[in-house]
Structure formats: structure tokens, C-alpha cells
Enzyme design. Structure first.
Site, PDB file in Angstrom:
ATOM      1  CG  ASP A 256      -2.168  -0.770   1.121  1.00 46.01           C
ATOM      2  OD1 ASP A 256      -2.510  -1.166   0.009  1.00 46.01           O
ATOM      3  OD2 ASP A 256      -2.769  -1.051   2.168  1.00 46.01           O
TER       4      ASP A 256
ATOM      5  CG  ASP B 219      -9.927  -8.183   2.545  1.00 48.05           C
ATOM      6  OD1 ASP B 219      -8.708  -8.386   2.520  1.00 48.05           O
ATOM      7  OD2 ASP B 219     -10.718  -8.690   1.724  1.00 48.05           O
TER       8      ASP B 219
END
Length: 345
Positions: free
Chosen positions: A167, A319
Site C-alpha cells: 500500500d 480484510d
């Protein structure tokens, strides 16, 4: 498209389980080696070892721990065969008390097994700042430099694969200009540490995916973050996109690097959850499926640069408290998600 990993709660459960030895297996023979140019002899040796001996099956993966703790669950045989027996990454972040000890012990296990371990470094300051599900990381730039230096030092000259900071270079939407500059500087520092202290480690800087950021932007960030110091970049980490989508994006990133006067780089792809592609939802979507198991080699005759397909995300890990697992925090193992992911339900 955020990616979630091990929480402190899950990590404490991992630490409580004694290490056992598993034999790395792969469901099918590895394809022919990639045509991506090998940049160093050390990288060639590590790739060769991974192809001939296989990647390390982590005996402390969350799927393996679940199988061990739940032998009578009707889903356990499917989770064992579909997930636990296959090589996948171990994520390391700020939930470990001693990163040097934790990384060292994991690589020790792989060395004893004669396999190549897959690791993730995930503790950049302001981690997952824009989503927050996996927020955290080191509390200062100075602490991160110490953390990543210790991480690389624990691997030493042993063969390994590291995906660097998922990320971090794609998730810029809520960062200030100063935070972006600091992040690129810290990742560049990390690449220098691995280059010096872990010369046989294949490091791939995370570059997001085809739906996350523009290839030109990613190429610019990779250049500033020291991609020249490492093996290459990583795509589709903890996501669901197909190989066709991601190889097209990988080619676009490499073309953008070349336009900046940089060398094109090999890349790896996370195939842990892309068996059915993406349905437009990133957080615990239904109907997704595991992809091809971790392996060296590309079936692409054009040699786009794709050289390894690896399971980076632990299929079955939530998630976040959303989608098909509204009560499962990010990084926790949910056996029903795992079971459905194996069957593509």
C-alpha cells in the site's frame, strides 16, 4: 483497494504455537523460467533455489494453525489441502516485540527445510492511513529505520523473498506532501539496507495494482523509493485482479520507468485470491477464489517481466469488518471465508 494483514490478536496466537516442520509442496510443476533479465548472480541463485527446491510452507500460517487446532471441523481437510500445505508469505509488522528475533526464526526454519521463505515488511509510519483497517506502523521515521535495518540484518545472506510495504506507494490519497516525501525516503532507505545486509534477498517494492494508481505515478514513486536497489516491484498484493490485467499494468509501469531513463524491472504478482478475478468489491467479497500456487516462472512468451507468482495475502484472512465478514477484524482468520475462497463460493 487496501490489503489487510495480521493483527496483534492474531499474532499473539501465532506466538503461542510451537514450530513444526512441514514439507513444501506445489500442486503442479513449475512453468519455465521467466524471460525477465536476471540482474545479479545472487538473484539468479535465489530464483534457481526456489524453482528447484520450492518456497517455504509456513508452519505458523493462520490456516495451518487453524487446521492444527480444529481437527474435527468438517472444513479442516479442505483448508489443509487448499491452503495450509501451500507456500505463502509471513507478514511482519509492529505487532512483533523483536523484529530481529521473529524474522530470524522464520528464516531459520526455511533454511533448515532447504526452502526459500516469502516475507512481507509492513510497518511504515502512517500505515494504511487512508483506510485505517490496518492502521499502525512505527511511530517515527527514526524508529522505522531501526526496525527495517534489524529486519534485513536478521535475514543476512540467506535466500529469501521480501515484499516491501504493501500500500505504501499506492495509497497517497490522504497523505500530505511531507508525508509522501518521507515515505519514499524511508522505502529507499529500506532498499539500501536489504542491498547491504541481505544481498541474496529478492526484494519487490509494492506497486499497487491496475485499479489503484496510474502507471506513470507509480513509476515516479518507485524511482524515488529506490527501485534501482532491488529486484523489482510487486503487483496485486491482497487483491483479486486477473493475471491479464496485472501484466498489462506491469508492462505500463515498466514502460513508464523506461521513459524516465530507468531500467525495466522484473515483478511478482500476488495470486492468492485472483482465481475468479475482481467483482468490484475489495473487502471480503463473495465468489472469489484462490489462484495458482507460489512458483517461479512466467507462461508469458513475450517476457513482460512477470517472474514469480506468490501467495502474499493469506486467503481466509479478513480484510476488515465488512463484506462477507462484518464481525471479523482485519487480519483475523475466518474459516468460512477460507473454505468459500478455496471452492470459489
Amino acid at each position: 483497494m487496501k490489503r489487510k494483514t495480521l493483527t496483534a490478536v492474531a499474532a499473539s496466537a501465532v506466538a503461542a504455537v510451537a514450530v513444526t516442520t512441514f514439507v513444501a509442496t506445489q500442486s503442479t510443476a513449475a512453468p519455465a523460467p521467466s524471460k525477465a533479465k536476471v540482474s545479479t548472480a545472487a538473484a539468479a541463485d535465489t530464483l534457481s533455489l526456489a524453482q528447484s527446491k520450492g518456497f517455504y510452507v509456513d508452519p505458523k500460517s493462520q490456516s495451518a494453525l487453524y487446521v492444527k487446532a480444529n481437527p474435527n471441523d468438517s472444513r479442516t481437510p479442505t483448508i489443509q489441502d487448499g491452503l495450509a500445505k501451500n507456500p505463502m508469505a509471513r507478514w511482519f509488522g509492529d505487532w512483533f516485540t523483536s523484529i530481529s528475533k521473529s524474522v530470524g526464526e522464520h528464516v531459520d526454519g526455511a533454511e533448515k527445510a532447504g526452502k526459500v521463505p516469502i516475507l512481507v515488511a509492513y510497518s511504515i509510519p502512517n500505515r494504511d492511513a487512508c483506510s485505517g483497517y490496518s492502521g499502525g506502523g512505527e511511530t517515527s521515521a527514526a524508529k522505522y529505520r531501526t526496525w527495517i535495518s534489524d529486519y534485513a540484518g536478521a535475514i543476512k545472506a540467506r535466500p529469501a523473498v521480501v515484499v516491501l510495504e504493501p500500500d505504501a506507494l499506492a495509497d497517497y490519497s490522504c497523505l500530505t506532501s511531507a508525508q509522501k516525501t518521507e515515505r519514499e525516503s524511508l522505502i529507499k532507505y529500506a532498499t539500501e539496507q536489504f542491498k547491504t545486509k541481505a544481498p541474496n534477498t529478492l526484494v519487490y517494492i509494492d506497486a499497487g495494482n491496475s485499479k489503484y494508481a496510474k502507471a506513470t505515478d507509480i513509476a515516479d514513486r518507485l524511482s524515488k523509493a529506490g527501485v534501482d536497489n532491488v529486484r523489482g516491484f510487486a503487483l496485486n498484493v491482497s487483491n483479486f485482479h486477473t493475471e491479464a490485467e496485472e501484466t498489462a499494468f506491469g508492462t505500463a509501469v515498466n514502460n513508464a520507468l523506461a521513459a524516465k531513463g530507468k531500467a525495466k524491472k522484473p515483478y511478482m504478482m500476488d495470486t492468492s485470491r485472483n482465481g475468479n478475478g475482481w467483482n468490484g468489491k475489495w473487502c471480503n467479497p463473495t465468489g472469489r477464489k484462490i489462484g495458482v500456487t507460489s512458483r517461479v516462472g512466467s507462461t508469458d512468451p513475450a517476457g513482460t517481466g512477470l517472474e514469480t507468482r506468490l501467495w502474499i495475502k493469506t486467503a481466509g484472512n479478513s480484510d476488515g469488518e465488512c463484506g462477507n465478514a462484518p464481525t471479523s477484524p482485519a487480519g483475523t482468520f475466518n474459516p468460512q471465508i477460507a473454505y468459500d475462497m478455496i471452492l470459489g463460493k
